[in-house]
Design a protein around this motif. Structure first.
Motif, PDB file in Angstrom:
ATOM      1  N   THR A 183       0.839  -1.193   0.000  1.00  0.00           N
ATOM      2  CA  THR A 183       0.000   0.000   0.000  1.00  0.00           C
ATOM      3  C   THR A 183       0.880   1.251   0.000  1.00  0.00           C
ATOM      4  O   THR A 183       2.025   1.212   0.493  1.00  0.00           O
ATOM      5  CB  THR A 183      -0.904   0.044   1.250  1.00  0.00           C
ATOM      6  OG1 THR A 183      -0.066   0.167   2.409  1.00  0.00           O
ATOM      7  CG2 THR A 183      -1.780  -1.191   1.350  1.00  0.00           C
ATOM      8  N   GLU A 203       0.647   3.670   1.950  1.00  0.00           N
ATOM      9  CA  GLU A 203       0.938   3.978   3.349  1.00  0.00           C
ATOM     10  C   GLU A 203       2.159   3.192   3.844  1.00  0.00           C
ATOM     11  O   GLU A 203       2.968   3.707   4.613  1.00  0.00           O
ATOM     12  CB  GLU A 203      -0.275   3.671   4.242  1.00  0.00           C
ATOM     13  CG  GLU A 203      -1.483   4.543   3.989  1.00  0.00           C
ATOM     14  CD  GLU A 203      -2.300   4.104   2.768  1.00  0.00           C
ATOM     15  OE1 GLU A 203      -3.080   4.942   2.276  1.00  0.00           O
ATOM     16  OE2 GLU A 203      -2.162   2.953   2.295  1.00  0.00           O
ATOM     17  N   ARG A 204       2.279   1.955   3.402  1.00  0.00           N
ATOM     18  CA  ARG A 204       3.412   1.127   3.819  1.00  0.00           C
ATOM     19  C   ARG A 204       4.691   1.607   3.143  1.00  0.00           C
ATOM     20  O   ARG A 204       5.736   1.707   3.781  1.00  0.00           O
ATOM     21  CB  ARG A 204       3.146  -0.351   3.493  1.00  0.00           C
ATOM     22  CG  ARG A 204       4.099  -1.288   4.170  1.00  0.00           C
ATOM     23  CD  ARG A 204       3.890  -1.254   5.649  1.00  0.00           C
ATOM     24  NE  ARG A 204       4.842  -2.121   6.337  1.00  0.00           N
ATOM     25  CZ  ARG A 204       4.984  -2.160   7.632  1.00  0.00           C
ATOM     26  NH1 ARG A 204       4.248  -1.410   8.425  1.00  0.00           N
ATOM     27  NH2 ARG A 204       5.862  -2.947   8.192  1.00  0.00           N
TER      28      ARG A 204
END
Length: 168
Positions: free
Chosen positions: A127, A129-130
């Motif tokens: 993702t 975000e990761r």
């Protein structure tokens, strides 16, 4: 510039410049000895910035610490796998390396440990975000890769000079 760090540091003038800068900031340097120290010091205002492990910052943030990490100017290393010459298990070693460096395995590992995958195709399986919390992609634009050849050639002399500097 990040691309010039080792070019400059490879000269006597560059090394002198680095130690002159260390002289300027010596009174403000706080050396850490355990991975838990940097996030604690950052959270309580004991230091303005620090090197540390990404996972330690994430743990501190999960506990409510108002600290962040940034990638510009960071240093990063590349790790390597090796197969021992003459091993009788060479086929098994190659099978392991094939699996361990596959995009799927790399992405799964990066989901539980915030380290950049070595297989760039793994990023597509993570993702945004990761990816934002790992040294990969745009986060490396202003980062400096550690130059193993430089350190192989200069580690002993620079360590000796650094230890002499630190002991003053």
């Amino acid at each position: 510039a990040p691309a010039d760090v080792y070019k400059v540091l490879s000269t006597p003038e560059g090394v002198d410049h680095a130690f002159k800068k260390l002289d300027e900031i010596k009174a403000d340097i706080q050396w850490w000895e355990a991975g838990a120290q940097p996030p604690e010091w950052l959270a309580n205002g004991g230091v303005a910035m620090s090197t540390t492990f990404v996972g330690r910052i994430l743990e501190a943030q999960a506990e409510g610490a108002a600290i962040k990490f940034g990638w510009p100017g960071s240093l990063y290393n590349v790790d390597y796998w090796a197969i021992v010459s003459g091993t009788k298990k060479k086929d098994a070693a190659y099978a392991f390396l094939s699996y361990a460096t596959s995009p799927e395995a790399q992405a799964e590992f990066s989901k539980i440990q915030p380290v950049a995958p070595v297989n760039l195709k793994a990023s597509a399986l993570l993702t945004p975000e990761r990816i934002a919390i790992m040294p990969v992609g745009d986060n490396l634009k202003e980062a400096v890769p550690t130059d193993s050849n430089f350190w192989n050639d200069n580690l002993e002399a620079l360590t000796e000079r650094f230890n002499a500097w630190a002991s003053k």
